[in-house]
Design a protein around this motif. Structure first.
Motif: not given
Length: 112
Positions: A44-62
């Motif tokens: 079970x990965x639960x919410x970990x993928x969503x948190x990592x995705x948000x962090x990566x996309x945010x660091x790429x786009x901001x």
């Protein structure tokens, strides 16, 4: 072994054998691996993928958003027309691979 595990997860393959697809749908994991019999039910990965995705996309786009604001002075509608679709595409494109990597890491830590 760990880097191979990350590669398998990124390709959305079984973390143990690397042959069978990890998901039966977009993000729905299969019950077991068809080749090696590994049960994905306990991984079970639960919410970990969503948190990592948000962090990566945010660091790429901001940085791009800030740069475009300083150099081009776009209106709010132009920002929305550019950045909302790009954010959605990157998020939806990266999420399954990041979930595969997260499930592989969870399996690896439970195994050792």
């Amino acid at each position: 072994m760990f880097w191979q595990l990350l590669k398998r997860g990124g390709c959305r393959k079984c973390p143990q054998c690397g042959e069978t697809s990890l998901f039966k749908g977009y993000l729905t994991p299969r019950l077991t691996c068809e080749r090696c019999g590994l049960s994905f039910d306990t991984i079970r990965s639960d919410d970990m993928p969503a948190y990592f995705t948000i962090a990566i996309v945010g660091h790429l786009l901001l940085p791009l958003i800030f740069w475009s604001e300083v150099h081009f002075e776009l209106s709010i509608w132009q920002h929305l027309a550019i950045w909302l679709p790009l954010t959605s595409i990157l998020t939806l494109g990266m999420l399954p691979s990041i979930k595969g990597i997260a499930m592989g890491i969870v399996w690896y830590t439970k195994k050792t």
